[in-house]
Scaffold this motif. Sequence first.
Motif, PDB file in Angstrom:
ATOM      1  N   GLY A  29       0.835  -1.205   0.000  1.00  0.00           N
ATOM      2  CA  GLY A  29       0.000   0.000   0.000  1.00  0.00           C
ATOM      3  C   GLY A  29       0.866   1.249   0.000  1.00  0.00           C
ATOM      4  O   GLY A  29       1.710   1.424  -0.880  1.00  0.00           O
ATOM      5  N   PHE A  75      -4.991  -5.634  -3.237  1.00  0.00           N
ATOM      6  CA  PHE A  75      -5.676  -4.379  -2.918  1.00  0.00           C
ATOM      7  C   PHE A  75      -4.864  -3.261  -3.541  1.00  0.00           C
ATOM      8  O   PHE A  75      -3.698  -3.457  -3.922  1.00  0.00           O
ATOM      9  CB  PHE A  75      -5.809  -4.153  -1.401  1.00  0.00           C
ATOM     10  N   SER A  77      -4.485   0.595  -2.181  1.00  0.00           N
ATOM     11  CA  SER A  77      -4.981   1.483  -1.131  1.00  0.00           C
ATOM     12  C   SER A  77      -3.906   2.451  -0.677  1.00  0.00           C
ATOM     13  O   SER A  77      -2.704   2.160  -0.747  1.00  0.00           O
ATOM     14  CB  SER A  77      -5.452   0.645   0.066  1.00  0.00           C
ATOM     15  N   ASP A  79      -4.329   3.550   2.526  1.00  0.00           N
ATOM     16  CA  ASP A  79      -4.676   3.437   3.949  1.00  0.00           C
ATOM     17  C   ASP A  79      -5.731   4.461   4.354  1.00  0.00           C
ATOM     18  O   ASP A  79      -6.909   4.164   4.357  1.00  0.00           O
ATOM     19  CB  ASP A  79      -3.443   3.546   4.845  1.00  0.00           C
ATOM     20  N   ALA A  80      -5.328   5.679   4.692  1.00  0.00           N
ATOM     21  CA  ALA A  80      -6.292   6.696   5.121  1.00  0.00           C
ATOM     22  C   ALA A  80      -7.233   7.076   3.979  1.00  0.00           C
ATOM     23  O   ALA A  80      -8.336   7.555   4.219  1.00  0.00           O
ATOM     24  CB  ALA A  80      -5.567   7.931   5.648  1.00  0.00           C
ATOM     25  N   PRO A  82      -8.941   4.937   1.443  1.00  0.00           N
ATOM     26  CA  PRO A  82      -9.043   3.480   1.307  1.00  0.00           C
ATOM     27  C   PRO A  82      -8.841   2.942  -0.109  1.00  0.00           C
ATOM     28  O   PRO A  82      -8.232   1.883  -0.277  1.00  0.00           O
ATOM     29  CB  PRO A  82     -10.448   3.171   1.823  1.00  0.00           C
ATOM     30  N   LEU A  83      -9.349   3.627  -1.126  1.00  0.00           N
ATOM     31  CA  LEU A  83      -9.222   3.139  -2.497  1.00  0.00           C
ATOM     32  C   LEU A  83      -8.384   4.127  -3.304  1.00  0.00           C
ATOM     33  O   LEU A  83      -8.748   5.303  -3.421  1.00  0.00           O
ATOM     34  CB  LEU A  83     -10.601   2.970  -3.138  1.00  0.00           C
ATOM     35  N   GLU A  84      -7.255   3.651  -3.819  1.00  0.00           N
ATOM     36  CA  GLU A  84      -6.340   4.504  -4.577  1.00  0.00           C
ATOM     37  C   GLU A  84      -7.097   5.171  -5.726  1.00  0.00           C
ATOM     38  O   GLU A  84      -7.690   4.493  -6.560  1.00  0.00           O
ATOM     39  CB  GLU A  84      -5.194   3.638  -5.110  1.00  0.00           C
ATOM     40  N   TYR A 294      -0.272   3.015  13.870  1.00  0.00           N
ATOM     41  CA  TYR A 294      -1.350   2.124  13.432  1.00  0.00           C
ATOM     42  C   TYR A 294      -1.928   1.368  14.614  1.00  0.00           C
ATOM     43  O   TYR A 294      -1.221   1.061  15.564  1.00  0.00           O
ATOM     44  CB  TYR A 294      -0.819   1.136  12.393  1.00  0.00           C
TER      45      TYR A 294
END
Length: 294
Positions: A29, A75, A77, A79-80, A82-84, A294
């Motif tokens: 990610g 995936f 992503s 992270d913060a 969620p979807l690239e 995290y």
Amino acid sequence: MKAIDKRMSAADIVGELRDGMTLGIGGWGPRRKPMALVREILRSDLRDLTIVSYGGPDVGMLCAAGKVRKLVFAFVSLDAIPLEPWFRKAREAGEIEVLELDEGMFQWGLKAAAFGLPFLPTRVGLGTDLIELGGLKTVTSPYGDGEVLVAMPAIPLDAALIHVHRCDRRGNLQALGPDTYYDEWFARAAARCFVSCEELVAAMEDSHPGDVHANIVERSFVSGVVELPGGAHPTSMPPLHGPDMRWFKSYAQAARDPGDWDAVAPDFVGADEAAYLNRVGGTEAVMNVPLAIY
């Protein structure tokens, strides 16, 4: 006997890649991605790549630039976020072929390739649509249990890119931080593995002998090394620096309609790596990005 010297430039490494290759990109990610090498690919004429990645901005940027023919992923992503966002645009537009896998299936495919096997059996994926969507097959255990298992096919790589903390000229490397993800399996699954690092030292055993446990893969799997301080930015590089959330927010905002990559690429790629680092405040600014909790 002549000493082994695997030092290369980023341009030399990208020059070893070819259109249509299957390219594995390490990291996870928005964490410890070989982003300087990805940016070098973005400045090149490479195209029609099959990208294999636990995806982050590496995948999004390569998709936005039209470099990707097929994506093999678990995936994509930030992270913060969620979807690239740039990956999302490419997939919703049907611009790329995809093979979506569970995280466990993905690493099992890398391990099968590393072991030189056509597949590895697993229970992961049973009862899901991933089997049909991915065109995967099952096998029956030859032992008395007769259990039906997914036959996860190998994911062989023409080349892999990873970013670590230190290398020496012979290809010995050290990846620090709390998690090295599956970078060793990207290296082992690839015909050639190229490594960028924060620091290039003369000989690892002389300069940092106490960190021998951080050598995640033998140097025989490493084809070339290049020193690229700040080379993971904007992704995190613990314990050196965290993910640059200001950069990610600006990057996600740029993906909003109409989301013209060519118009914003100079901001996120730069004419060369020195120009890119200068735009984000230099390596000192990169190293001052706070670590994430995290």
